[in-house]
Design a protein around this motif. Sequence first.
Motif, PDB file in Angstrom:
ATOM      1  N   GLU A  92       6.420 106.838 103.809  1.00 58.91           N
ATOM      2  CA  GLU A  92       5.456 107.173 104.858  1.00 58.91           C
ATOM      3  C   GLU A  92       4.521 108.288 104.409  1.00 58.91           C
ATOM      4  O   GLU A  92       3.307 108.220 104.619  1.00 58.91           O
ATOM      5  CB  GLU A  92       6.199 107.568 106.140  1.00 58.91           C
ATOM      6  N   LEU A  93       5.077 109.305 103.765  1.00 56.47           N
ATOM      7  CA  LEU A  93       4.255 110.395 103.242  1.00 56.47           C
ATOM      8  C   LEU A  93       3.338 109.879 102.136  1.00 56.47           C
ATOM      9  O   LEU A  93       2.151 110.226 102.086  1.00 56.47           O
ATOM     10  CB  LEU A  93       5.141 111.513 102.699  1.00 56.47           C
ATOM     11  N   ILE A  94       3.880 109.047 101.259  1.00 62.46           N
ATOM     12  CA  ILE A  94       3.097 108.510 100.143  1.00 62.46           C
ATOM     13  C   ILE A  94       1.911 107.715 100.661  1.00 62.46           C
ATOM     14  O   ILE A  94       0.775 107.867 100.183  1.00 62.46           O
ATOM     15  CB  ILE A  94       3.992 107.636  99.245  1.00 62.46           C
ATOM     16  N   ILE A  95       2.130 106.873 101.658  1.00 63.36           N
ATOM     17  CA  ILE A  95       1.040 106.070 102.213  1.00 63.36           C
ATOM     18  C   ILE A  95      -0.009 106.958 102.858  1.00 63.36           C
ATOM     19  O   ILE A  95      -1.215 106.780 102.633  1.00 63.36           O
ATOM     20  CB  ILE A  95       1.596 105.060 103.234  1.00 63.36           C
ATOM     21  N   GLN A  96       0.422 107.918 103.644  1.00 60.80           N
ATOM     22  CA  GLN A  96      -0.528 108.811 104.308  1.00 60.80           C
ATOM     23  C   GLN A  96      -1.434 109.512 103.310  1.00 60.80           C
ATOM     24  O   GLN A  96      -2.664 109.518 103.446  1.00 60.80           O
ATOM     25  CB  GLN A  96       0.234 109.847 105.144  1.00 60.80           C
ATOM     26  N   LYS A  97      -0.852 110.078 102.282  1.00 55.11           N
ATOM     27  CA  LYS A  97      -1.635 110.831 101.296  1.00 55.11           C
ATOM     28  C   LYS A  97      -2.463 109.909 100.403  1.00 55.11           C
ATOM     29  O   LYS A  97      -3.583 110.260 100.009  1.00 55.11           O
ATOM     30  CB  LYS A  97      -0.718 111.718 100.455  1.00 55.11           C
ATOM     31  N   ALA A  98      -1.929 108.728 100.084  1.00 54.00           N
ATOM     32  CA  ALA A  98      -2.692 107.785  99.265  1.00 54.00           C
ATOM     33  C   ALA A  98      -3.954 107.340  99.989  1.00 54.00           C
ATOM     34  O   ALA A  98      -5.020 107.199  99.378  1.00 54.00           O
ATOM     35  CB  ALA A  98      -1.826 106.583  98.909  1.00 54.00           C
ATOM     36  N   VAL A  99      -3.843 107.124 101.287  1.00 52.56           N
ATOM     37  CA  VAL A  99      -5.012 106.748 102.078  1.00 52.56           C
ATOM     38  C   VAL A  99      -6.038 107.889 102.086  1.00 52.56           C
ATOM     39  O   VAL A  99      -7.237 107.665 101.901  1.00 52.56           O
ATOM     40  CB  VAL A  99      -4.593 106.383 103.517  1.00 52.56           C
ATOM     41  N   GLU A 100      -5.568 109.099 102.275  1.00 51.93           N
ATOM     42  CA  GLU A 100      -6.472 110.256 102.279  1.00 51.93           C
ATOM     43  C   GLU A 100      -7.190 110.417 100.946  1.00 51.93           C
ATOM     44  O   GLU A 100      -8.347 110.848 100.890  1.00 51.93           O
ATOM     45  CB  GLU A 100      -5.694 111.536 102.601  1.00 51.93           C
ATOM     46  N   SER A 134      -1.111 103.850 107.790  1.00 55.48           N
ATOM     47  CA  SER A 134      -2.349 103.718 107.028  1.00 55.48           C
ATOM     48  C   SER A 134      -3.565 103.808 107.942  1.00 55.48           C
ATOM     49  O   SER A 134      -4.536 104.518 107.642  1.00 55.48           O
ATOM     50  CB  SER A 134      -2.363 102.379 106.279  1.00 55.48           C
ATOM     51  N   GLU A 135      -3.511 103.108 109.050  1.00 57.21           N
ATOM     52  CA  GLU A 135      -4.647 103.136 109.979  1.00 57.21           C
ATOM     53  C   GLU A 135      -4.849 104.529 110.564  1.00 57.21           C
ATOM     54  O   GLU A 135      -5.981 105.011 110.672  1.00 57.21           O
ATOM     55  CB  GLU A 135      -4.438 102.127 111.102  1.00 57.21           C
ATOM     56  N   SER A 136      -3.753 105.183 110.935  1.00 57.50           N
ATOM     57  CA  SER A 136      -3.854 106.531 111.482  1.00 57.50           C
ATOM     58  C   SER A 136      -4.464 107.499 110.470  1.00 57.50           C
ATOM     59  O   SER A 136      -5.332 108.316 110.808  1.00 57.50           O
ATOM     60  CB  SER A 136      -2.467 107.021 111.908  1.00 57.50           C
ATOM     61  N   ALA A 137      -4.016 107.405 109.217  1.00 55.48           N
ATOM     62  CA  ALA A 137      -4.547 108.283 108.172  1.00 55.48           C
ATOM     63  C   ALA A 137      -6.014 107.988 107.897  1.00 55.48           C
ATOM     64  O   ALA A 137      -6.820 108.898 107.671  1.00 55.48           O
ATOM     65  CB  ALA A 137      -3.736 108.118 106.894  1.00 55.48           C
ATOM     66  N   ALA A 138      -6.385 106.697 107.928  1.00 49.94           N
ATOM     67  CA  ALA A 138      -7.779 106.315 107.693  1.00 49.94           C
ATOM     68  C   ALA A 138      -8.686 106.854 108.795  1.00 49.94           C
ATOM     69  O   ALA A 138      -9.817 107.281 108.532  1.00 49.94           O
ATOM     70  CB  ALA A 138      -7.901 104.795 107.602  1.00 49.94           C
ATOM     71  N   LYS A 139      -8.191 106.834 110.027  1.00 48.58           N
ATOM     72  CA  LYS A 139      -8.961 107.395 111.138  1.00 48.58           C
ATOM     73  C   LYS A 139      -9.130 108.905 110.972  1.00 48.58           C
ATOM     74  O   LYS A 139     -10.205 109.456 111.166  1.00 48.58           O
ATOM     75  CB  LYS A 139      -8.270 107.093 112.470  1.00 48.58           C
ATOM     76  N   GLN A 140      -8.031 109.570 110.600  1.00 51.93           N
ATOM     77  CA  GLN A 140      -8.053 111.027 110.481  1.00 51.93           C
ATOM     78  C   GLN A 140      -9.054 111.496 109.437  1.00 51.93           C
ATOM     79  O   GLN A 140      -9.770 112.472 109.640  1.00 51.93           O
ATOM     80  CB  GLN A 140      -6.652 111.526 110.135  1.00 51.93           C
ATOM     81  N   CYS A 141      -9.124 110.795 108.297  1.00 54.86           N
ATOM     82  CA  CYS A 141     -10.008 111.250 107.216  1.00 54.86           C
ATOM     83  C   CYS A 141     -11.336 110.498 107.194  1.00 54.86           C
ATOM     84  O   CYS A 141     -12.108 110.612 106.244  1.00 54.86           O
ATOM     85  CB  CYS A 141      -9.307 111.166 105.867  1.00 54.86           C
ATOM     86  N   LYS A 142     -11.576 109.719 108.254  1.00 54.95           N
ATOM     87  CA  LYS A 142     -12.857 109.020 108.440  1.00 54.95           C
ATOM     88  C   LYS A 142     -13.199 108.082 107.283  1.00 54.95           C
ATOM     89  O   LYS A 142     -14.311 108.093 106.754  1.00 54.95           O
ATOM     90  CB  LYS A 142     -13.981 110.023 108.706  1.00 54.95           C
TER      91      LYS A 142
END
Length: 250
Positions: A92-100, A134-142
Amino acid sequence: MHHFFVKPEQIGREFISIQGSDVNHIRNVLRMKEGESFTVSGGEDGKFYRCELASFEPEQILARILWVEEAGAELPCRITLFQCLPKADKMELIIQKAVELGAWEIVPVASKRSVVKLDAKKAQAKQKRWQAISESAAKQCKRLHVPKITPVCTWEEALARAGETDVRLFPYELAENMEQTRRTVGAIRPGQSVAVFIGPEGGFAPEETESAVDAGCVPITLGKRILRTETAGMTVLSILMYCLEGREQG
């Protein structure tokens, strides 16, 4: 400012139709009012829309387009992260940061030394959870694009999938020559597709390393220190982002 994703067909000349779960989120969770501003991405059109909430409809929310900005939030290379399954909730952490950091797609891989073993039902539930992250992280970092999290695949399937990319990077603890790593990364050009393989906690099995090299993967070193699996992917993506950010395709 809140950010939402829509499909290209939901974008009109003056208005954008927001549908699905975002309708309830905007109406009942965020409790947004008419006239409030937010941003929208249309994915493949490569545009960033600044909007204001125009009206609430039974099955949709209409957003008035205020201005449009051309692409700029995505890297000029499509990077696929092939991440061997780690322990616990590290994925979960890896996906969040990879998306960012700009990954275009993330492929979970069941490698030989992956401790986590998922049956079909658990794998499907995990994939759904990972896609939401992934979607949440993509929204956060626009981001303009929500990176897809594919179903868990085997090592052989991962190599076959990576065979479609232009450059295949294989960070390996036994690799040497940092200058060679610099040259390999420096040679990547905008418009190319890049695969990045990251092993699990126990590293790659010898036969996996051999098959990766046979498949055209380039072993690279990330330095003299042994990095955790959740750190290695972030390191490679950070290096690629630094080298590629702002460069235009020829």
